[in-house]
Design an enzyme around this catalytic site. Structure first.
Site, short mmCIF file in Angstrom:
data_model
loop_
_atom_site.label_atom_id
_atom_site.label_comp_id
_atom_site.label_asym_id
_atom_site.label_seq_id
_atom_site.Cartn_x
_atom_site.Cartn_y
_atom_site.Cartn_z
N ASP A 130 0.85 -1.19 0.00
CA ASP A 130 0.00 0.00 0.00
C ASP A 130 0.89 1.24 0.00
O ASP A 130 1.78 1.37 0.83
CB ASP A 130 -0.92 0.01 1.23
N ASP A 537 44.63 -33.27 -39.46
CA ASP A 537 43.41 -33.98 -39.03
C ASP A 537 43.00 -34.97 -40.11
O ASP A 537 43.55 -34.97 -41.22
CB ASP A 537 42.29 -32.98 -38.72
N GLY A 563 45.55 -36.62 -42.59
CA GLY A 563 46.23 -37.84 -42.20
C GLY A 563 45.68 -38.35 -40.88
O GLY A 563 44.85 -37.68 -40.26
N ASP A 564 46.15 -39.51 -40.46
CA ASP A 564 45.72 -40.11 -39.20
C ASP A 564 46.91 -40.08 -38.25
O ASP A 564 47.95 -40.69 -38.55
CB ASP A 564 45.27 -41.56 -39.48
N PHE A 565 46.80 -39.37 -37.15
CA PHE A 565 48.01 -39.20 -36.33
C PHE A 565 48.49 -40.50 -35.66
O PHE A 565 49.59 -40.56 -35.13
CB PHE A 565 47.95 -38.02 -35.35
N ARG A 580 42.24 -30.87 -26.56
CA ARG A 580 41.05 -31.73 -26.44
C ARG A 580 41.20 -33.01 -27.24
O ARG A 580 40.32 -33.39 -28.01
CB ARG A 580 39.80 -30.98 -26.95
#
Ligand SMILES: Cc1cn([C@@H]2O[C@H](COP(=O)(O)OP(=O)(O)OP(=O)(O)O)[C@@H](O)[C@H]2O)c(=O)[nH]c1=O
Length: 646
Positions: A130, A537, A563-565, A580
């Site tokens: 109020d 990669d 390529g493939d590491f 990551r």
């Protein structure tokens, strides 16, 4: 003085972005202190809202301003206007504020009682308020007609007056079908000085219609603001609701931090609460050594039955005994029932994550970024979902601070525009979708992972885990793109920190192993113009990197080599980056990878940086890097792992 220019500055629907915004703008323009307090209260209210979130809160007021003020800080409540007639005998109250408090109480109790009896719905909390204006020992309420408004405004002309708002917070409980209520009340006073008002101005203002539903016959938030020379105190209190004081009361009620132990409460989920510690509160001052300043008075004898009249101005604040600080054996003050906020946060965290995931997937943040403010029904229609379900999702997002909710509808928070809209430069949309589609199903099998000590890809997706990337991420175009978008969004966000964590200016060449879209690589070439960076990669990844590249790049472009590491030779470099990567593989595979890096590194000191989640791999890594003479090993905030040598 013409009044039209500021017309409807406060009123909703002016096309401003949100009601809160327009209110704050108005407040800023006229009363900086009030603006500060208003914003402060808004910030601190949010954590308290968590407490009220599960409760049925009712605002017993027809005042659109009160609804707006509470709505603009994200409080969820129903509005049930009170039928209590403001007819208490003013002369029976020792002071005007006691009258305002009592009226506020009666408004709230009438609603609590009516809802309990007639609607068979007992609310948890009813808020009543109020507002009155006092001048020359007269109490002014709302004018009954234009003549009455004229009488009030001419009394206020050229003088300072007080605006009091009494507030009652009524906690309700239905026991054996009987309503039990406990009342917390307080008041706030603000002083306002009017300029000398000419007859012409007075009547022009009265004819605008603004005075009629407002105490004292003016609205400071709109045209009436032009009549005001100064305001001392809380601006929102004049408008009809003392938000700052209300927040303090909620904090006292729900988070009473004992003065002596406050420094122990490190993990409290209400960081802004301390903001209120320094604000004085005479009403609740206590001399008892067991009560901190502003402590809650326990007086259950003053519990009110609904409909009963409380003694004017009494402060009956509820608080269960168990929340009071007590002295332990060592004489240290402790709160025996300290609220386990951290545990509850962990316990409920998955719900919050899922609300974010679903809203992102349904493109709610994209929609609101484009449209500004929308009602739940409009969002529901656009995203082809039920109105009730959409409204709950939007409310959850508002409670989580991802959206803002006002009377006009829902709109994105600033961080939603930056991080959640899928087309924003720093969008985390990709990572969110990946989290929902890939990590969520995996984590539902955490128990099996722990028991078996194995990856759970087969359980979650029917895929073998040995060949994670060929099997899980890259065999379908859709999953491949989703994964790349996810890695891109999170790498982009953290790349600047990684690039600046060390001085890498000594290096001339770097190879980012599994560097995906090159988000980190692109940041590195910006920061170190003499550094040539190659991203290494899988061919499936390299074939799709083009649309992730920056539009305008003034530095030498990043080179991509496929390529493939595990199988192929990777490019020669001074610096190898693993970001990551390690968490994805078994120890055997990591052994293979680190051996290859170790052999490829040129002799010299090495730098290793692990992101937090990879700390557990530390021993494994150092056993490979040690022969290279570690120069620096540090843990970065959720970032990356480096192994480098010169
Ligand atoms: C001084 C001032 C007052 N008000 C309004 O005046 C009403 C007070 O009347 P109330 O009896 O406290 O409330 P109500 O409007 O009758 O609503 P209810 O709570 O249902 O009794 C409230 O609206 C306030 O915002 C303004 O909007 N601006 C101002 O500058």
């Amino acid at each position: 003085m013409r009044m039209r220019a500021v017309w409807r500055l406060w009123s909703p629907g002016r096309g401003s972005r949100s009601v809160g915004d327009s209110a704050r703008r108005r407040i800023n323009a006229s009363c900086p202190r009030a603006a500060y307090l208003g914003l402060l209260a808004g910030m601190a209210l949010k954590p308290v809202l968590g407490k009220l979130g599960s409760k049925r809160v009712v605002l017993a007021s027809a005042s659109p301003r009160r609804q707006e003020i509470l709505c603009s800080v994200g409080l969820r409540f129903e509005v049930v206007p009170s039928w209590f007639k403001e007819t208490l005998e003013k002369s029976s109250f020792a002071t005007p504020y006691k009258y305002a408090i009592e009226t506020a109480k009666q408004k709230a109790l009438e609603v609590a009682n009516r809802m309990h009896v007639k609607h068979l719905r007992t609310p948890d909390i009813v808020i009543g308020a109020d507002t009155i204006v006092t001048v020359d020992e007269h109490i002014l309420e709302k004018p009954i007609d234009k003549q009455d408004a004229y009488r009030m405004l001419s009394r206020l002309s050229g003088k300072e007056h007080s605006v009091f708002t009494g507030v009652a917070i009524v906690h309700c409980n239905s026991k054996d079908n009987r309503l039990e209520t406990e009342v917390t009340d307080f008041y706030e006073e603000t002083k306002v000085k009017f300029a000398d008002l000419s007859e012409e101005l007075l009547w022009e203002y009265i004819h605008s219609g603004e005075p009629m539903d407002k105490a004292g016959g003016y609205g400071i938030q709109a045209l009436g603001g032009m009549l005001v020379e100064y305001v001392h105190g809380d601006f929102l209190n004049v408008v009809g609701f003392p938000l700052n004081h209300f927040c303090k009361k909620l904090v006292e009620l729900y988070y009473p931090p004992p003065k002596h132990t406050i420094h122990h409460i490190k993990h409290d989920s209400i960081p802004s609460v301390e903001t209120f510690e320094n604000l004085s509160d005479e009403e609740n001052d206590s001399s008892s050594p067991l009560q901190y300043k502003g402590a809650i008075k326990l007086d259950r004898s003053k519990t009110h039955s609904s409909g009963g009249v409380c003694s004017p101005g009494s402060s009956n604040i509820i608080k269960p005994n168990c929340m009071m600080p007590v002295e332990n054996q060592n004489g240290v003050m402790e709160n025996p029932d300290k609220f386990p906020s951290k545990i509850l946060e962990l316990l409920d965290g998955f719900r919050a994550s899922k609300a974010l995931f679903v809203a992102s997937k349904l493109k709610v943040f994209d929609l609101l970024k484009n449209k500004g403010v929308l009602q739940a029904v409009d969002v529901a229609n656009t995203i082809n979902s039920s109105v009730c379900g959409t409204e709950r999702l939007l409310d959850a997002c508002a409670a989580l601070g991802l959206l803002e909710k006002t009377l006009q509808g829902y709109s994105n928070s600033d961080s939603a525009n930056i991080y959640l809209a899928s087309d924003s430069e720093d969008s985390l949309h990709g990572y969110i979708i990946h989290s929902d589609d890939h990590l969520w199903p995996l984590f539902t099998h955490l128990e099996s992972a722990v028991k078996e000590g194995t990856m759970q890809n087969y359980r979650a997706f029917g895929k073998k885990s040995e060949n994670l990337f060929q099997d899980s991420y890259y065999q379908s175009m859709e999953v491949k793109q989703r994964f790349m978008a996810a890695m891109h969004s999170i790498a982009k966000l953290t790349a600047k920190d990684v690039a600046t964590a060390f001085d890498l200016s000594q290096f001339r060449s770097a190879c980012d192993l599994g560097g995906c879209t090159g988000a980190l690589a692109n940041e590195l070439v910006q920061k170190y113009p003499n550094l040539k960076v190659t991203v290494f990669d899988l061919p499936e990844v390299i074939a799709n990197v083009s649309h992730f590249q920056p539009v305008r790049q003034h530095t030498a472009p990043v080179t991509f080599t496929s390529g493939d590491f595990f199988k192929d030779n990777f490019p020669e470099a001074d610096l190898y980056i693993l970001s990551r990567i390690l968490h994805d593989w078994t120890d055997e595979k990591i052994h293979m990878l680190l051996s290859k890096i170790s052999a490829a590194c040129k002799p010299g000191p090495a730098h290793v940086c692990l992101r937090r989640g990879e700390r557990f791999k530390c021993d494994l890594i150092t056993s490979y890097i040690y022969p290279l003479d570690i120069e620096e090993m540090s843990f970065l905030k959720g970032l990356t792992l480096w192994s480098s040598a010169v």
